[in-house]
Design a protein around this motif. Structure first.
Motif, PDB file in Angstrom:
ATOM      1  N   THR A 192     143.981  61.425 -16.119  1.00 22.06           N
ATOM      2  CA  THR A 192     144.348  59.905 -16.912  1.00 22.06           C
ATOM      3  C   THR A 192     143.243  59.332 -17.779  1.00 22.06           C
ATOM      4  N   THR A 193     142.323  60.048 -18.097  1.00 24.31           N
ATOM      5  CA  THR A 193     141.541  59.609 -19.278  1.00 24.31           C
ATOM      6  C   THR A 193     142.181  60.893 -20.467  1.00 24.31           C
ATOM      7  N   MET A 194     142.452  62.104 -19.975  1.00 25.04           N
ATOM      8  CA  MET A 194     143.010  62.636 -20.504  1.00 25.04           C
ATOM      9  C   MET A 194     144.255  61.882 -21.980  1.00 25.04           C
ATOM     10  N   ALA A 219     145.455  61.814 -25.364  1.00 23.84           N
ATOM     11  CA  ALA A 219     145.898  62.506 -26.004  1.00 23.84           C
ATOM     12  C   ALA A 219     147.586  61.593 -27.136  1.00 23.84           C
ATOM     13  N   SER A 220     147.254  60.256 -25.956  1.00 20.40           N
ATOM     14  CA  SER A 220     148.391  59.156 -26.265  1.00 20.40           C
ATOM     15  C   SER A 220     147.977  58.414 -27.203  1.00 20.40           C
ATOM     16  N   ALA A 249     151.219  53.500 -23.530  1.00 15.14           N
ATOM     17  CA  ALA A 249     151.090  54.422 -23.338  1.00 15.14           C
ATOM     18  C   ALA A 249     150.954  54.661 -21.963  1.00 15.14           C
ATOM     19  N   SER A 250     151.152  53.576 -20.451  1.00 19.19           N
ATOM     20  CA  SER A 250     150.041  53.840 -20.005  1.00 19.19           C
ATOM     21  C   SER A 250     150.230  55.608 -18.930  1.00 19.19           C
ATOM     22  N   PRO A 251     148.528  55.966 -19.158  1.00 15.91           N
ATOM     23  CA  PRO A 251     148.187  56.780 -19.045  1.00 15.91           C
ATOM     24  C   PRO A 251     148.420  57.719 -16.883  1.00 15.91           C
ATOM     25  N   LEU A 252     149.295  56.570 -16.207  1.00 15.58           N
ATOM     26  CA  LEU A 252     149.353  56.437 -15.025  1.00 15.58           C
ATOM     27  C   LEU A 252     150.372  55.800 -14.962  1.00 15.58           C
TER      28      LEU A 252
END
Ligand code: HEM
Length: 408
Positions: free
Chosen positions: A241-243, A247-248, A282-285
């Motif tokens: 998730t944090t990655m 990145a986003s 850009a919701s990571p999840l």
């Protein structure tokens, strides 16, 4: 028919979700593997589902679970017994302990260590650019940082960090991307390593958050299996998730230079706003974990979901709901700037809602608010070394972010 592995869908799933949202509170779709699932895409509806106990987190018996007929599969099955796969009252018991370990003052105390880790990685990125002419920001920065930070949370000795990084990378890779056996071997090693780690923390607790959990587990009634699964959950909930957030955010800033310049000019207000807007935009999840209806449920628009159905609350879609966020597809950090009148901006749903709301939200924000300014102030000339429109994205409905991010 929805194919989550389709590259175009992975890169830009938003038009598809907008069509679903227009159809109703929840829409039943057929996935490429033939299974049927209900997708919830509106902001209010998503929150309602996540707060409703009739949507269970316990995976159906055997479904998607590896059979325990090899050491690696046994490890996977045991490590899946974590709180994100549980409902009250089990969930309440497990969750109480993590909330204590992740108390704000404990998380905030990680700041100096995170700064050191970020500085080391920024040097690594600069070194790669100097040596090779470009660097992949995912591989050199966005992936290693969260794994190193979880290493701090779990109190993994520095000498073991390289191994932790390698196992995490392998268990997170598709089985066919690595030599045969490499993924299974990593599962077994992670299992063995966490078992040892728990024993070590019992013998001599450190000042890490996991030592607090290990210590409190006796009073909270956690058995060793649950503790082991907890270590694994923290690693997996915290790194991918944090990655994707890092990145986003980097990709959005490199393709919106005016926002980057504004952040450099007014860092105290702008960086937190950039982090919030990236979480929304850009919701990571992409979706939460799967829910399953324990009985027939009627939603507010009259849609009826039958008992036993698989349901996905699509956070990425909720965060682009035009009824809640004006101009939802635009990246506009100013939505989250403090206003003179003290008005509160519309909260996003990127960390979920209800009983399973993210335990690590404060840590994730802290990491991003340290990492992004340090990266861009140390390397002010950073630029994209690839066409953003052609970047490959992670397949699937669970996580979303670019797989590579070449910079120069
Ligand atoms: C940008 C980073 C992150 C995002 C977007 C994120 C998002 C989420 C979301 C949406 C959930 C709820 C899932 C569901 O309801 O199915 C969740 C749960 C969870 N997250 Fe995070 N997370 C992030 C980082 C972290 C970090 C850094 C940690 C810890 C080190 C963490 C630990 C957890 C845990 C333990 C849960 C399960 C909570 C429960 O079952 O009660 N997360 N996260």
């Amino acid at each position: 028919m929805l194919d989550p592995a389709d590259e175009d869908f992975a890169r830009d799933p938003y038009p598809y979700y907008a069509r679903l949202r227009a159809q109703g509170d929840a829409v039943c779709v057929t996935l490429a593997n033939g299974s049927r699932a209900w997708l919830v895409t509106g902001y209010e509806q998503t929150r309602a589902v996540l707060a409703d106990p009739r949507f269970s987190n316990v995976p159906p018996q055997g479904a998607g679970r590896p059979k325990a007929d090899s050491p690696a599969q046994r490890a996977r099955a045991l490590l899946a017994r974590h709180m994100l796969n549980s409902d009250a009252p089990d969930h309440t018991r497990l969750r109480k302990l993590t909330t204590a370990a992740f108390a704000p003052r404990r998380v905030d105390a990680l700041r100096p260590r995170i700064e050191v880790l970020v500085k080391g990685l920024v040097e690594e990125v600069a070194g790669r650019i100097e040596r090779d002419g470009s660097a992949d920001l995912v591989d050199a920065f966005a992936f290693p940082l969260p794994v190193l930070v979880i290493g701090e949370v779990l109190g993994v000795p520095e000498s073991d960090r390289v191994a932790l990084r390698d196992w995490t990378y392998r268990v997170g890779s598709p089985a066919d991307a690595l030599p045969p056996g490499a993924v299974d071997e990593a599962w077994t090693q992670l299992y063995g390593y966490f078992t040892e780690l728990i024993a070590a923390k019992r013998r001599s607790p450190g000042d890490d958050l996991f030592s607090v959990l290990v210590h409190d587990s006796a009073e909270g009634g956690l058995d060793d299996g649950e503790l082991l699964a907890m270590a694994f959950l923290l690693l997996f909930a915290g790194y991918e998730t944090t990655m994707n957030l890092l990145a986003s955010a980097a990709l959005l800033l490199l393709s919106h230079p005016q926002e980057l310049a504004a952040a450099q000019a007014d860092p105290a207000a702008r960086w937190p706003a950039i982090v919030e807007e990236t979480l929304r935009h850009a919701s990571p999840l992409e979706g939460t974990t799967w829910r399953r209806t324990t009985e027939d449920v009627a939603l507010s628009d009259g849609t009826r979901i039958p008992a036993g159905a698989s349901v996905l609350a699509v956070l990425a879609a909720a965060n682009r709901d035009p009824a809640h966020f004006p101009d939802p597809d635009a990246f506009r950090p100013d939505r989250y700037l403090p206003t003179a009148e003290g008005a509160r901006p519309a909260p996003h749903a990127a960390f979920g809602h209800g009983p399973h709301f993210c335990v690590g939200s404060r840590l994730a924000r802290l990491e991003a608010q340290i990492a992004l300014p340090l990266l861009f102030t140390t390397l002010p000339g950073l630029r994209l070394a690839a066409d953003p429109a052609g970047l490959p994205y992670r397949p699937g409905l669970l996580v979303r972010g670019p797989r590579v991010l070449p910079v120069a």
